[in-house]
Design an enzyme around this catalytic site. Structure first.
Site, short mmCIF file in Angstrom:
data_model
loop_
_atom_site.label_atom_id
_atom_site.label_comp_id
_atom_site.label_asym_id
_atom_site.label_seq_id
_atom_site.Cartn_x
_atom_site.Cartn_y
_atom_site.Cartn_z
N MET A 79 35.12 38.49 50.80
CA MET A 79 35.37 37.13 50.35
C MET A 79 35.69 36.39 51.24
O MET A 79 36.27 35.78 51.70
CB MET A 79 36.20 36.67 49.38
CG MET A 79 35.36 37.26 47.64
SD MET A 79 37.09 37.48 46.41
CE MET A 79 37.21 39.48 46.92
N SER B 124 40.51 47.12 41.80
CA SER B 124 41.26 46.58 42.54
C SER B 124 42.48 46.68 42.94
O SER B 124 43.80 46.23 42.57
CB SER B 124 40.52 44.67 42.39
OG SER B 124 41.39 43.70 42.70
N MET C 272 39.92 38.77 51.64
CA MET C 272 39.68 37.22 51.17
C MET C 272 40.56 36.43 52.69
O MET C 272 41.07 36.96 53.07
CB MET C 272 40.74 36.33 50.05
CG MET C 272 39.81 37.14 48.92
SD MET C 272 41.06 37.04 47.56
CE MET C 272 40.53 37.44 46.30
N ASP D 60 32.91 42.14 38.31
CA ASP D 60 34.34 41.95 38.25
C ASP D 60 35.03 40.59 38.29
O ASP D 60 34.74 39.43 38.15
CB ASP D 60 34.24 41.66 40.77
CG ASP D 60 35.77 41.42 41.27
OD1 ASP D 60 36.50 41.48 40.01
OD2 ASP D 60 35.55 41.49 42.21
N GLY D 61 36.16 40.96 37.69
CA GLY D 61 36.54 39.66 37.13
C GLY D 61 37.36 39.89 35.35
O GLY D 61 36.12 39.55 34.75
N ASP E 172 39.70 44.11 48.13
CA ASP E 172 39.00 42.41 48.48
C ASP E 172 39.87 41.85 49.25
O ASP E 172 40.78 41.78 49.61
CB ASP E 172 39.84 41.72 46.55
CG ASP E 172 38.97 42.24 45.91
OD1 ASP E 172 38.13 42.40 46.03
OD2 ASP E 172 40.26 42.13 44.63
N MET F 22 30.06 38.25 39.54
CA MET F 22 31.40 37.91 39.23
C MET F 22 31.79 37.50 37.75
O MET F 22 31.05 36.42 38.15
CB MET F 22 31.94 37.19 40.72
CG MET F 22 32.21 37.17 42.46
SD MET F 22 33.37 38.05 42.19
CE MET F 22 34.72 37.92 41.57
N HIS G 284 38.29 49.70 45.21
CA HIS G 284 37.94 47.93 45.36
C HIS G 284 38.60 46.74 46.38
O HIS G 284 39.65 47.23 45.77
CB HIS G 284 37.53 47.19 43.96
CG HIS G 284 36.56 46.42 44.27
ND1 HIS G 284 35.35 45.98 44.27
CD2 HIS G 284 37.00 44.95 43.80
CE1 HIS G 284 35.51 44.97 44.35
NE2 HIS G 284 35.82 43.93 44.52
N HIS H 101 34.66 44.28 49.23
CA HIS H 101 33.88 43.19 48.70
C HIS H 101 34.55 41.38 49.73
O HIS H 101 35.92 41.64 49.72
CB HIS H 101 35.09 42.69 47.05
CG HIS H 101 34.31 41.90 46.92
ND1 HIS H 101 34.75 40.98 45.88
CD2 HIS H 101 33.88 40.92 47.18
CE1 HIS H 101 34.45 39.48 44.99
NE2 HIS H 101 33.41 40.12 46.32
C1 DX5 Z 1 38.98 38.26 42.74
C2 DX5 Z 1 38.78 39.71 43.00
C3 DX5 Z 1 39.19 40.69 42.25
C4 DX5 Z 1 40.69 41.01 41.38
C5 DX5 Z 1 40.24 41.19 39.67
O1 DX5 Z 1 38.15 37.28 43.48
O2 DX5 Z 1 36.86 39.91 43.66
O3 DX5 Z 1 38.42 41.85 42.42
O4 DX5 Z 1 40.70 41.18 41.91
O5 DX5 Z 1 41.53 40.94 39.88
P1 DX5 Z 1 41.33 40.82 37.59
O6 DX5 Z 1 40.68 41.86 37.40
O7 DX5 Z 1 42.77 40.94 37.42
O8 DX5 Z 1 40.67 39.96 37.46
ZN ZN Z 2 37.00 42.06 43.74
#
Ligand code: DX5
Ligand code: ZN
Length: 224
Positions: A70, A9, A38, A177-178, A36, A139, A34, A68
């Protein structure tokens, strides 16, 4: 089960030199990027959009880009990401009024479609749509931030979804993920994941190749 994929990510990468970071992590053995997205609305954080995806493609990144989303609403931004070079686009069912329609929209733009379940979202969210998906993303933290701790109930959920995917007879990836790290990835793989997102665990270390290798070795040991 599908081949193992490690998807770093870039949320935890150094954004001031993003192209170089992505090149380095792919050279270190990572499989996907990956990405992200937001929006400070669906989640309380604000990150990157289609322009940055396109910039990575123009920089020469050819690896799959795993977007991904969000964001809420979802549909308006889907064509922009397809045009920007996204390989797969995943979204949260809570953020789309017509989940099945959004899946069709993603596929009509030539991308693979994924549905993302938050820690408290029941697996029934997959009813009547699983067969249409290329990927289910579970998640194991609440979305919005990198560096959070893995929520253990995701392991049971992985086992349930693994069984549903296997029963469907379709090639659907199961991504987690997470909070994924070299020291917990074995139990996550044993629970059924084949695609592993890791942000802080990789970008927080000086030697990306070492972390990616330790992750792949741990998964391979479980699958042997
Ligand atoms: C959280 C993201 C993840 C996050 C994962 O909302 O979707 O992809 O970046 O980070 P780590 O691996 O540090 O939990
Ligand atoms: Zn993610």
């Amino acid at each position: 089960m599908q081949s193992t994929v490690i998807a770093p990510s870039i949320l935890s990468a150094n954004f001031a030199k993003l192209g170089e970071e992505v090149d380095n992590v792919l050279r270190a053995g990572a499989d996907w990027v990956h990405f992200d997205v937001m929006d400070n609305h669906y989640v309380p954080n604000l990150t990157i959009g289609p322009l940055v995806c396109e910039a990575l493609r123009n920089h020469g990144v050819t690896a799959p880009i795993d977007v991904h989303l969000m964001v809420e609403p979802v549909d308006r931004i889907v064509p922009d990401f397809a045009k920007a070079g996204a390989t797969m686009i995943s979204f949260h069912p809570e953020a789309s009024r017509h989940v099945h329609r959004t899946v069709q929209l993603i596929k009509s733009h030539g991308c693979q479609a994924g549905l993302v379940l938050n820690p408290a979202t029941p697996v029934e969210a997959l009813d009547y749509v699983l067969e249409e998906l290329d990927m289910v993303l579970l998640m194991s933290v609440n979305p919005g931030f990198g560096g959070q701790a893995f929520i253990a109930s995701a392991l049971d959920k992985l086992r349930v979804v693994r069984e549903r995917i296997d029963n469907s007879g379709r090639k659907i990836r199961l991504e987690i993920d997470g909070g994924v790290k070299p020291d917990n990835i074995a139990e996550i793989a044993a629970a059924g994941a084949d695609t592993f997102v890791a942000g802080s665990a990789i970008f927080g270390q000086p030697d990306y190749a070492d972390v990616v290798k330790r992750m792949k070795d741990a998964v391979a040991a479980v699958r042997r």
